[in-house]
Write an enzyme that holds these catalytic residues in place. Structure first.
Site, PDB file in Angstrom:
ATOM      1  N   TYR A 141      38.492  42.192  28.610  1.00 34.70           N
ATOM      2  CA  TYR A 141      38.794  41.912  27.199  1.00 34.70           C
ATOM      3  C   TYR A 141      37.524  41.630  26.401  1.00 34.70           C
ATOM      4  CZ  TYR A 141      43.918  41.571  27.367  1.00 34.70           C
ATOM      5  OH  TYR A 141      45.259  41.829  27.452  1.00 34.70           O
ATOM      6  N   LYS A 191      41.535  43.655  42.829  1.00 32.25           N
ATOM      7  CA  LYS A 191      41.523  45.064  43.258  1.00 32.25           C
ATOM      8  C   LYS A 191      40.237  45.231  44.059  1.00 32.25           C
ATOM      9  CE  LYS A 191      43.312  49.246  43.081  1.00 32.25           C
ATOM     10  NZ  LYS A 191      44.586  49.597  43.731  1.00 32.25           N
ATOM     11  N   ASP A 223      48.234  46.163  42.591  1.00 33.09           N
ATOM     12  CA  ASP A 223      49.349  47.120  42.623  1.00 33.09           C
ATOM     13  C   ASP A 223      50.446  46.620  43.564  1.00 33.09           C
ATOM     14  OD1 ASP A 223      47.471  47.527  44.627  1.00 33.09           O
ATOM     15  OD2 ASP A 223      47.609  49.707  44.601  1.00 33.09           O
ATOM     16  N   ASP A 247      47.542  39.650  32.309  1.00 36.33           N
ATOM     17  CA  ASP A 247      48.317  40.058  31.131  1.00 36.33           C
ATOM     18  C   ASP A 247      49.511  40.896  31.580  1.00 36.33           C
ATOM     19  OD1 ASP A 247      48.930  40.593  28.376  1.00 36.33           O
ATOM     20  OD2 ASP A 247      48.012  42.576  28.629  1.00 36.33           O
ATOM     21  N   ASP A 251      53.773  39.677  32.013  1.00 36.16           N
ATOM     22  CA  ASP A 251      54.923  40.295  31.346  1.00 36.16           C
ATOM     23  C   ASP A 251      55.969  40.722  32.373  1.00 36.16           C
ATOM     24  OD1 ASP A 251      53.911  40.064  28.755  1.00 36.16           O
ATOM     25  OD2 ASP A 251      54.514  42.101  28.207  1.00 36.16           O
TER      26      ASP A 251
END
Ligand code: IPM
Ligand code: MG
Length: 359
Positions: A141, A191, A223, A247, A251
């Site tokens: 970000y 990751k 993942d 983020d 959700d």
């Protein structure tokens, strides 16, 4: 004790839900002898309309002078055409960075009266209680270089994923402290099979874990974590993730309960904490008394817990919300047949009355 709180309703349903949360905080203040000093300022699209920028310095200064910030939501179609640097959402990034809010806590709990609202089967989610701790002021970000540049005949868009040791350490420590007070299990998401920043992330998290021998640490690739959240969400207690992974996963986790209108959040790390619902500004239902104020009301409970150390007052809010749901009241987003449909203001009033009644 007087608590100065900056109130930033923002856009869309922000005003309606924040109004109810303020009333609930007033009621709990009466009962527990806490005095509030609420000061309102504009942010997001509202600030763009009034002052031309999403985060005016007056608003930021008010937040810096306060002890906590209660925020509604920002954004809406009206401002979608604006340049990326002055869109309402930039206000969130500015507040996070300026207030040093490096850790975002998003608890996901299944409220048992709402078990049937989840898209997942009851057996998979019954008793679900996890928290996503998302790093909030670093990663892709904010990393430099970033931008869109002209490259011969085409353009090139760039963002950079960077994490430093200290950025990882501080958010990891906060997540471990939280896990130590809960079921003592922390899953760190990365990751690390492909990204160097994740290799460092994992190494630093392992080092911080030595300070918390009572907490069990697991590592999970992002993942796989996305998949495990649907397959068996109850395996998680605290999930620690970087800015973008957090983020996305938060959700996903929010939807496990089927009612995003119920989920609060806290952004911590600086002197001043920021509290806001996980949902957005929902411009399609704004101003119609349809929004669910519970996520913002529960964000107020998180404020009492994390900024003001008022655990009993926080629990009084949480218990009152549960009682009102148990009594069958529902806003439209969580309505099921046979329940009593109420608007934003009435839902807030019911919770206030429950608090006044000592619930
Ligand atoms: C969130 C939102 C924001 C984010 C957007 C609106 C900038 O999705 O708070 O999760 O990506 O952080
Ligand atoms: Mg998001």
């Amino acid at each position: 004790m007087t608590y100065p709180v900056a109130v930033l309703p923002g856009d869309g349903i922000g005003h309606e839900v924040v109004r109810e949360a303020v009333e609930v905080l007033e009621a709990v203040g009466e009962r527990f002898g806490l005095k509030w000093e609420f000061h309102e300022a504009s942010v997001g699209g509202q600030a763009i309309d009034q002052m031309g920028i999403p985060l005016p310095s007056e608003t930021l200064e008010l937040c810096e002078r306060s002890e906590a910030v209660l925020l509604g939501a920002v954004g809406g179609p009206k401002w979608d055409q604006l340049d990326y640097d002055i869109r309402p959402e930039r206000a969130l990034l500015g507040l996070r960075k300026e207030l040093g809010l490096y850790a975002n806590l998003r608890p996901v709990q299944l409220s048992s009266p709402l078990a049937d609202a989840s898209p997942l089967k009851r057996e998979i989610i019954e008793g679900l209680d996890l928290v996503v701790v998302r790093e909030l002021t670093g990663g892709i970000y904010y990393g430099q270089p970033k931008g869109i540049e002209l490259l011969g005949t085409e353009e090139r868009g760039i963002n950079t994923l960077i994490y430093t040791t200290s950025e990882i350490e501080r958010v990891a420590r906060l997540a471990f402290q939280l896990a130590a007070k809960r079921r003592k299990k922390l899953t760190s998401v990365d990751k690390a099979n492909i990204l160097e920043s994740s290799v460092l992330w994992r190494k630093v998290v392992i080092r911080v874990a030595q300070e918390f021998p009572q907490v069990e640490l697991a590592h999970m690739l992002v993942d796989n974590c996305a998949m495990q959240l649907i397959r068996d969400p109850r395996q998680f207690d605290v999930i620690l993730a970087g800015n973008m992974f957090g983020d996305i996963l938060s959700d996903e986790a929010a939807m496990l309960t089927g009612s995003i209108g119920m989920l609060p959040s806290a952004s911590l790390g600086g002197r001043v904490g920021l509290y806001e619902p996980v949902h957005g500004s929902a411009p399609d239902i704004a101003g119609q008394d349809l929004a669910n104020p519970i996520a913002t009301i529960l964000s107020g409970a998180m404020m009492l817990r994390y900024s003001f150390n008022q655990e009993s007052a926080a629990e009084a809010i949480e218990r009152s919300v549960l009682r009102v749901l148990e009594a069958g009241y529902r806003t439209s987003d969580i309505y099921e047949e046979g329940k009593r449909r109420v608007g934003t203001a009435e839902m807030g009033d019911l919770i206030v009355r429950e608090i006044e009644a000592g619930g």
